[in-house]
Design a protein around this motif. Sequence first.
Motif, mmCIF file in Angstrom:
data_model
loop_
_atom_site.group_PDB
_atom_site.id
_atom_site.type_symbol
_atom_site.label_atom_id
_atom_site.label_comp_id
_atom_site.label_asym_id
_atom_site.label_seq_id
_atom_site.Cartn_x
_atom_site.Cartn_y
_atom_site.Cartn_z
ATOM 1 N N VAL A 144 -28.065 54.137 22.924
ATOM 2 C CA VAL A 144 -27.255 53.053 23.489
ATOM 3 C C VAL A 144 -25.772 53.408 23.514
ATOM 4 O O VAL A 144 -25.062 53.097 24.481
ATOM 5 C CB VAL A 144 -27.485 51.746 22.697
ATOM 6 C CG1 VAL A 144 -26.514 50.657 23.154
ATOM 7 C CG2 VAL A 144 -28.918 51.272 22.861
ATOM 8 N N SER A 145 -25.291 54.068 22.463
ATOM 9 C CA SER A 145 -23.870 54.449 22.422
ATOM 10 C C SER A 145 -23.519 55.393 23.558
ATOM 11 O O SER A 145 -22.474 55.253 24.201
ATOM 12 C CB SER A 145 -23.533 55.105 21.078
ATOM 13 O OG SER A 145 -23.637 54.175 20.031
ATOM 14 N N LEU A 146 -24.398 56.348 23.817
ATOM 15 C CA LEU A 146 -24.146 57.296 24.899
ATOM 16 C C LEU A 146 -24.243 56.608 26.253
ATOM 17 O O LEU A 146 -23.449 56.888 27.160
ATOM 18 C CB LEU A 146 -25.114 58.474 24.813
ATOM 19 C CG LEU A 146 -24.921 59.602 25.833
ATOM 20 C CD1 LEU A 146 -23.465 60.047 25.899
ATOM 21 C CD2 LEU A 146 -25.828 60.785 25.487
ATOM 22 N N LYS A 147 -25.185 55.684 26.393
ATOM 23 C CA LYS A 147 -25.300 54.933 27.652
ATOM 24 C C LYS A 147 -24.006 54.156 27.925
ATOM 25 O O LYS A 147 -23.519 54.106 29.059
ATOM 26 C CB LYS A 147 -26.497 53.969 27.591
ATOM 27 C CG LYS A 147 -27.840 54.661 27.700
ATOM 28 C CD LYS A 147 -28.983 53.693 27.425
ATOM 29 C CE LYS A 147 -29.286 52.771 28.584
ATOM 30 N NZ LYS A 147 -30.046 53.436 29.664
ATOM 31 N N SER A 148 -23.441 53.576 26.876
ATOM 32 C CA SER A 148 -22.196 52.824 27.065
ATOM 33 C C SER A 148 -21.052 53.744 27.449
ATOM 34 O O SER A 148 -20.197 53.389 28.274
ATOM 35 C CB SER A 148 -21.850 52.034 25.799
ATOM 36 O OG SER A 148 -21.491 52.889 24.736
ATOM 37 N N GLU A 149 -21.033 54.952 26.885
ATOM 38 C CA GLU A 149 -20.006 55.924 27.241
ATOM 39 C C GLU A 149 -20.161 56.376 28.692
ATOM 40 O O GLU A 149 -19.168 56.594 29.397
ATOM 41 C CB GLU A 149 -20.051 57.135 26.312
ATOM 42 C CG GLU A 149 -19.668 56.850 24.870
ATOM 43 C CD GLU A 149 -18.234 56.396 24.704
ATOM 44 O OE1 GLU A 149 -17.414 56.626 25.612
ATOM 45 O OE2 GLU A 149 -17.933 55.801 23.655
ATOM 46 N N ILE A 150 -21.392 56.511 29.142
ATOM 47 C CA ILE A 150 -21.629 56.893 30.539
ATOM 48 C C ILE A 150 -21.061 55.838 31.485
ATOM 49 O O ILE A 150 -20.415 56.167 32.491
ATOM 50 C CB ILE A 150 -23.131 57.107 30.799
ATOM 51 C CG1 ILE A 150 -23.622 58.370 30.074
ATOM 52 C CG2 ILE A 150 -23.412 57.224 32.306
ATOM 53 C CD1 ILE A 150 -25.126 58.583 30.148
ATOM 54 N N ILE A 151 -21.291 54.571 31.166
ATOM 55 C CA ILE A 151 -20.754 53.501 32.007
ATOM 56 C C ILE A 151 -19.229 53.619 32.089
ATOM 57 O O ILE A 151 -18.632 53.492 33.171
ATOM 58 C CB ILE A 151 -21.149 52.115 31.456
ATOM 59 C CG1 ILE A 151 -22.659 51.897 31.590
ATOM 60 C CG2 ILE A 151 -20.399 51.002 32.204
ATOM 61 C CD1 ILE A 151 -23.152 50.600 30.967
ATOM 62 N N LYS A 152 -18.593 53.888 30.950
ATOM 63 C CA LYS A 152 -17.133 53.997 30.932
ATOM 64 C C LYS A 152 -16.640 55.222 31.708
ATOM 65 O O LYS A 152 -15.630 55.144 32.418
ATOM 66 C CB LYS A 152 -16.627 54.018 29.490
ATOM 67 C CG LYS A 152 -16.705 52.644 28.823
ATOM 68 C CD LYS A 152 -16.121 52.642 27.427
ATOM 69 C CE LYS A 152 -17.104 53.085 26.394
ATOM 70 N NZ LYS A 152 -16.610 52.903 24.998
ATOM 71 N N ILE A 153 -17.359 56.333 31.594
ATOM 72 C CA ILE A 153 -16.977 57.522 32.366
ATOM 73 C C ILE A 153 -17.094 57.234 33.862
ATOM 74 O O ILE A 153 -16.198 57.574 34.649
ATOM 75 C CB ILE A 153 -17.859 58.731 31.996
ATOM 76 C CG1 ILE A 153 -17.571 59.185 30.562
ATOM 77 C CG2 ILE A 153 -17.602 59.900 32.964
ATOM 78 C CD1 ILE A 153 -18.550 60.226 30.048
ATOM 79 N N LEU A 154 -18.181 56.601 34.257
ATOM 80 C CA LEU A 154 -18.373 56.257 35.670
ATOM 81 C C LEU A 154 -17.256 55.351 36.161
ATOM 82 O O LEU A 154 -16.785 55.479 37.299
ATOM 83 C CB LEU A 154 -19.732 55.587 35.869
ATOM 84 C CG LEU A 154 -20.963 56.475 35.641
ATOM 85 C CD1 LEU A 154 -22.238 55.639 35.667
ATOM 86 C CD2 LEU A 154 -21.042 57.589 36.675
ATOM 87 N N GLY A 155 -16.812 54.435 35.293
ATOM 88 C CA GLY A 155 -15.692 53.570 35.657
ATOM 89 C C GLY A 155 -14.395 54.348 35.799
ATOM 90 O O GLY A 155 -13.622 54.116 36.724
#
Length: 234
Positions: free
Chosen positions: A85-96
């Motif tokens: 989940v932590s990595l998934k949240s980081e992916i969302i932020k990178i995409l943003g």
Amino acid sequence: MNINLLKEKYLELIKMEDTDDGIFDFGDLLLESDDEKVLEFHYEIIKSTKDKYLLTDLLTFFEKRKDKNKVGNFLVKKYDKEQDVSLKSEIIKILGEIKYSGTEELAVKEIKSPQYELRFASIIVLGWVGTAKDLGYLNERMLNDPEGTLRQCGAAAMRQIWFRHKSTKLKITQYINSAIRSETNPDALTGMIITIQDLYRKKLGIKESHYGDLSGDVTKAKEKCIKELDKILS
């Protein structure tokens, strides 16, 4: 790009007493290519590192890659399969951060996730990339999220949208007017009050430092804010 050389340099990096001593040279090498094999390696070392400072640098390097569309497509595919989940949240932020075209859709999809980290990432990213049509999603979180900090983020994200889309001012004001009256959480209240202060350039009792630190009497500021909202919307 010689992937074996890249792996060799990474092993040298993590053996250093302080990875800061070699991180920028390694980063330059890592970012020389957006080849699929290099992206895979980059993702693998993000998943494997236990050093939080190194992890921060490796995540930031993804934002610095040249082919933003290719990187975005790669990360979305990883997101769909990722269990962390932590990595998934980081992916969302990178995409943003890279303004990937599918970011808004993904953030809307995850904004009501049962996982705090995914809701947090989705809310702040909608603040970065969202438009007027996304205010409703943020308002729903500002009203209903069980965490006061995320209700605060909902208001702050609306402010971010207003910075780019000034025509959203009235709608944001109406949303906060409805939410603030029954809100009791200090974090959520400061987010709402700061937003109204910025939208109308008013001093209502909450101060925000250059570093984002907030201070002030929230109870008194809420009273002032409600009185100001009554004037604005009368």
